[in-house]
Design a protein around this motif. Structure first.
Motif, PDB file in Angstrom:
ATOM      1  N   ASP A 104       1.038  -1.455  -0.194  1.00  0.00           N
ATOM      2  CA  ASP A 104       0.224   0.622   0.014  1.00  0.00           C
ATOM      3  C   ASP A 104       0.824   1.281  -0.034  1.00  0.00           C
ATOM      4  O   ASP A 104       0.416   2.120  -0.585  1.00  0.00           O
ATOM      5  CB  ASP A 104      -0.934   0.055   0.852  1.00  0.00           C
ATOM      6  N   ALA A 105       2.365   1.270   0.246  1.00  0.00           N
ATOM      7  CA  ALA A 105       3.122   2.224   0.471  1.00  0.00           C
ATOM      8  C   ALA A 105       4.479   1.737   0.735  1.00  0.00           C
ATOM      9  O   ALA A 105       4.377   0.649   0.679  1.00  0.00           O
ATOM     10  CB  ALA A 105       2.478   2.915   1.910  1.00  0.00           C
ATOM     11  N   TYR A 106       4.945   2.991  -0.101  1.00  0.00           N
ATOM     12  CA  TYR A 106       6.695   2.366   0.094  1.00  0.00           C
ATOM     13  C   TYR A 106       7.391   3.316   0.927  1.00  0.00           C
ATOM     14  O   TYR A 106       7.517   4.699   0.181  1.00  0.00           O
ATOM     15  CB  TYR A 106       6.817   1.985  -1.217  1.00  0.00           C
ATOM     16  N   VAL A 107       7.990   2.971   1.895  1.00  0.00           N
ATOM     17  CA  VAL A 107       8.915   4.420   2.773  1.00  0.00           C
ATOM     18  C   VAL A 107      10.322   3.361   2.730  1.00  0.00           C
ATOM     19  O   VAL A 107      10.464   2.493   2.780  1.00  0.00           O
ATOM     20  CB  VAL A 107       8.712   4.384   3.953  1.00  0.00           C
ATOM     21  N   THR A 108      11.410   5.207   2.375  1.00  0.00           N
ATOM     22  CA  THR A 108      12.360   4.623   2.576  1.00  0.00           C
ATOM     23  C   THR A 108      13.176   4.806   3.777  1.00  0.00           C
ATOM     24  O   THR A 108      13.216   5.745   4.242  1.00  0.00           O
ATOM     25  CB  THR A 108      13.494   5.117   1.131  1.00  0.00           C
ATOM     26  N   LYS A 109      14.589   3.624   4.158  1.00  0.00           N
ATOM     27  CA  LYS A 109      15.079   4.277   4.816  1.00  0.00           C
ATOM     28  C   LYS A 109      16.759   4.992   4.973  1.00  0.00           C
ATOM     29  O   LYS A 109      16.750   5.197   3.814  1.00  0.00           O
ATOM     30  CB  LYS A 109      16.091   2.711   6.102  1.00  0.00           C
ATOM     31  N   PRO A 110      16.603   6.179   5.832  1.00  0.00           N
ATOM     32  CA  PRO A 110      16.661   6.061   6.804  1.00  0.00           C
ATOM     33  C   PRO A 110      15.002   7.110   6.868  1.00  0.00           C
ATOM     34  O   PRO A 110      14.793   7.900   5.353  1.00  0.00           O
ATOM     35  CB  PRO A 110      17.954   7.242   7.530  1.00  0.00           C
ATOM     36  N   PHE A 111      14.194   6.472   7.682  1.00  0.00           N
ATOM     37  CA  PHE A 111      13.265   6.914   7.549  1.00  0.00           C
ATOM     38  C   PHE A 111      13.170   8.441   8.250  1.00  0.00           C
ATOM     39  O   PHE A 111      13.369   8.283   9.710  1.00  0.00           O
ATOM     40  CB  PHE A 111      12.035   6.234   7.295  1.00  0.00           C
ATOM     41  N   ASP A 112      11.598   9.371   8.301  1.00  0.00           N
ATOM     42  CA  ASP A 112      11.328   9.888   9.108  1.00  0.00           C
ATOM     43  C   ASP A 112       9.912   9.649  10.212  1.00  0.00           C
ATOM     44  O   ASP A 112       9.055   9.093   9.692  1.00  0.00           O
ATOM     45  CB  ASP A 112      10.723  11.068   8.421  1.00  0.00           C
ATOM     46  N   PRO A 113       9.689   9.633  11.292  1.00  0.00           N
ATOM     47  CA  PRO A 113       9.273   8.985  12.142  1.00  0.00           C
ATOM     48  C   PRO A 113       7.930   9.559  12.052  1.00  0.00           C
ATOM     49  O   PRO A 113       6.894   8.402  12.221  1.00  0.00           O
ATOM     50  CB  PRO A 113      10.023   9.238  13.350  1.00  0.00           C
ATOM     51  N   ASP A 114       7.994  10.784  11.968  1.00  0.00           N
ATOM     52  CA  ASP A 114       6.329  11.518  11.681  1.00  0.00           C
ATOM     53  C   ASP A 114       5.591  10.360  10.601  1.00  0.00           C
ATOM     54  O   ASP A 114       4.698  10.102  10.532  1.00  0.00           O
ATOM     55  CB  ASP A 114       6.639  12.469  12.085  1.00  0.00           C
ATOM     56  N   GLU A 115       6.633  10.248   9.334  1.00  0.00           N
ATOM     57  CA  GLU A 115       6.147  10.270   7.941  1.00  0.00           C
ATOM     58  C   GLU A 115       5.693   8.282   8.166  1.00  0.00           C
ATOM     59  O   GLU A 115       4.514   8.027   7.766  1.00  0.00           O
ATOM     60  CB  GLU A 115       7.342  10.097   7.145  1.00  0.00           C
ATOM     61  N   LEU A 116       6.753   7.373   8.509  1.00  0.00           N
ATOM     62  CA  LEU A 116       6.433   6.523   8.523  1.00  0.00           C
ATOM     63  C   LEU A 116       4.895   6.570   9.789  1.00  0.00           C
ATOM     64  O   LEU A 116       4.229   5.537   9.406  1.00  0.00           O
ATOM     65  CB  LEU A 116       7.606   5.803   9.905  1.00  0.00           C
ATOM     66  N   VAL A 117       4.734   7.029  11.227  1.00  0.00           N
ATOM     67  CA  VAL A 117       3.736   6.622  11.677  1.00  0.00           C
ATOM     68  C   VAL A 117       2.488   7.546  10.608  1.00  0.00           C
ATOM     69  O   VAL A 117       0.932   6.538  10.479  1.00  0.00           O
ATOM     70  CB  VAL A 117       3.638   7.785  12.895  1.00  0.00           C
ATOM     71  N   GLN A 118       2.508   7.991  10.010  1.00  0.00           N
ATOM     72  CA  GLN A 118       1.234   8.812   9.319  1.00  0.00           C
ATOM     73  C   GLN A 118       1.078   7.718   7.331  1.00  0.00           C
ATOM     74  O   GLN A 118      -0.058   8.082   7.871  1.00  0.00           O
ATOM     75  CB  GLN A 118       1.608  10.260   8.187  1.00  0.00           C
ATOM     76  N   THR A 119       2.516   7.137   7.455  1.00  0.00           N
ATOM     77  CA  THR A 119       2.009   6.688   6.290  1.00  0.00           C
ATOM     78  C   THR A 119       1.184   5.224   6.876  1.00  0.00           C
ATOM     79  O   THR A 119       0.510   4.431   6.425  1.00  0.00           O
ATOM     80  CB  THR A 119       3.677   5.811   5.694  1.00  0.00           C
ATOM     81  N   VAL A 120       1.861   4.353   8.097  1.00  0.00           N
ATOM     82  CA  VAL A 120       1.232   2.901   8.696  1.00  0.00           C
ATOM     83  C   VAL A 120      -0.487   3.971   8.486  1.00  0.00           C
ATOM     84  O   VAL A 120      -1.546   2.908   8.287  1.00  0.00           O
ATOM     85  CB  VAL A 120       1.900   2.685  10.021  1.00  0.00           C
ATOM     86  N   ARG A 121      -0.717   4.716   9.641  1.00  0.00           N
ATOM     87  CA  ARG A 121      -1.785   4.836   9.927  1.00  0.00           C
ATOM     88  C   ARG A 121      -3.077   4.953   8.816  1.00  0.00           C
ATOM     89  O   ARG A 121      -3.960   4.374   8.174  1.00  0.00           O
ATOM     90  CB  ARG A 121      -2.203   6.570  10.194  1.00  0.00           C
ATOM     91  N   THR A 122      -2.471   5.794   7.426  1.00  0.00           N
ATOM     92  CA  THR A 122      -3.365   6.354   6.349  1.00  0.00           C
ATOM     93  C   THR A 122      -3.217   4.733   5.509  1.00  0.00           C
ATOM     94  O   THR A 122      -4.692   4.658   4.671  1.00  0.00           O
ATOM     95  CB  THR A 122      -2.364   6.886   4.988  1.00  0.00           C
ATOM     96  N   ALA A 123      -2.311   3.751   5.514  1.00  0.00           N
ATOM     97  CA  ALA A 123      -2.159   2.853   4.796  1.00  0.00           C
ATOM     98  C   ALA A 123      -3.594   1.317   5.838  1.00  0.00           C
ATOM     99  O   ALA A 123      -4.633   1.478   4.886  1.00  0.00           O
ATOM    100  CB  ALA A 123      -1.050   2.006   4.613  1.00  0.00           C
ATOM    101  N   ILE A 124      -3.202   1.730   6.641  1.00  0.00           N
ATOM    102  CA  ILE A 124      -4.883   1.054   7.663  1.00  0.00           C
ATOM    103  C   ILE A 124      -5.845   1.916   7.449  1.00  0.00           C
ATOM    104  O   ILE A 124      -7.298   1.308   7.065  1.00  0.00           O
ATOM    105  CB  ILE A 124      -4.223   1.385   9.398  1.00  0.00           C
ATOM    106  N   GLU A 125      -6.188   3.327   7.225  1.00  0.00           N
ATOM    107  CA  GLU A 125      -7.368   3.748   6.765  1.00  0.00           C
ATOM    108  C   GLU A 125      -7.991   3.044   5.528  1.00  0.00           C
ATOM    109  O   GLU A 125      -8.435   2.927   5.197  1.00  0.00           O
ATOM    110  CB  GLU A 125      -7.091   5.358   7.628  1.00  0.00           C
ATOM    111  N   SER A 126      -6.963   2.808   4.331  1.00  0.00           N
ATOM    112  CA  SER A 126      -6.884   3.184   3.099  1.00  0.00           C
ATOM    113  C   SER A 126      -7.938   1.591   2.880  1.00  0.00           C
ATOM    114  O   SER A 126      -8.504   1.180   2.154  1.00  0.00           O
ATOM    115  CB  SER A 126      -5.963   3.143   2.290  1.00  0.00           C
ATOM    116  N   ARG A 127      -7.322   0.450   3.592  1.00  0.00           N
ATOM    117  CA  ARG A 127      -7.356  -0.727   4.020  1.00  0.00           C
ATOM    118  C   ARG A 127      -8.986  -0.657   4.368  1.00  0.00           C
ATOM    119  O   ARG A 127     -10.082  -1.619   3.886  1.00  0.00           O
ATOM    120  CB  ARG A 127      -7.268  -1.673   4.377  1.00  0.00           C
ATOM    121  N   ALA A 128      -9.462   0.245   5.974  1.00  0.00           N
ATOM    122  CA  ALA A 128     -10.361  -0.049   6.671  1.00  0.00           C
ATOM    123  C   ALA A 128     -11.782   0.580   5.265  1.00  0.00           C
ATOM    124  O   ALA A 128     -12.681  -0.163   5.965  1.00  0.00           O
ATOM    125  CB  ALA A 128     -10.716   0.370   7.282  1.00  0.00           C
ATOM    126  N   ASP A 129     -11.681   1.153   3.990  1.00  0.00           N
ATOM    127  CA  ASP A 129     -12.566   1.583   3.323  1.00  0.00           C
ATOM    128  C   ASP A 129     -13.554   0.569   2.649  1.00  0.00           C
ATOM    129  O   ASP A 129     -12.860  -0.342   2.059  1.00  0.00           O
ATOM    130  CB  ASP A 129     -12.258   2.981   2.260  1.00  0.00           C
TER     131      ASP A 129
END
Length: 129
Positions: A104-129
């Motif tokens: 659902d999303a692709y994040v590269t290391k090193p990652f920004d912690p806030d970006e990671l959290v938001q990406t995981v939240r967005t992926a969860i929300e998109s699957r819930a729809d």
């Protein structure tokens, strides 16, 4: 509380991901590679306790991330999980392989912690729809 399975072969990276997600209110479990991750997911499916999302590294022993994502997407019990590829592999071809496998999303290391959290939240929300 949303739950995330972190699949990465490097203990220090798993710790870093876990810490950032837990600070944001997620419950986190860990797997050391794709085989371990799939075993944990299948056991969780049997128990009715699947996580809300999975973060997956690309380069791991036994089974890498792209093969793991493909296995998850082909399993009727697992295919609706939110999947975030989290890796150092940032070449456009690597990103394309991950997306084609079904992340659902692709994040590269090193990652920004806030970006990671938001990406995981967005992926969860998109699957819930």
């Amino acid at each position: 509380m949303p739950t995330v399975l972190v699949v990465d072969d490097t203990a220090s990276i798993r710790f870093l991901i876990r810490t950032n997600l837990e600070l944001a209110g997620f419950e986190v479990t860990e797997a050391v590679d794709g085989v371990d991750g799939l075993e944990q997911l299948r056991a969780a499916a049997q128990a009715g306790t699947l996580p809300d999302a999975v973060t997956i590294d690309v380069m791991m022993p036994r089974q890498g991330g792209v093969a793991t994502v493909a296995a998850i997407r082909s399993d009727p019990l697992l295919r609706d999980l939110a999947l975030v590829m989290l890796t150092t592999q940032n070449h456009p071809a690597d990103v394309q392989r991950g997306l084609q496998a079904g992340v659902d999303a692709y994040v590269t290391k090193p990652f920004d912690p806030d970006e990671l959290v938001q990406t995981v939240r967005t992926a969860i929300e998109s699957r819930a729809d």
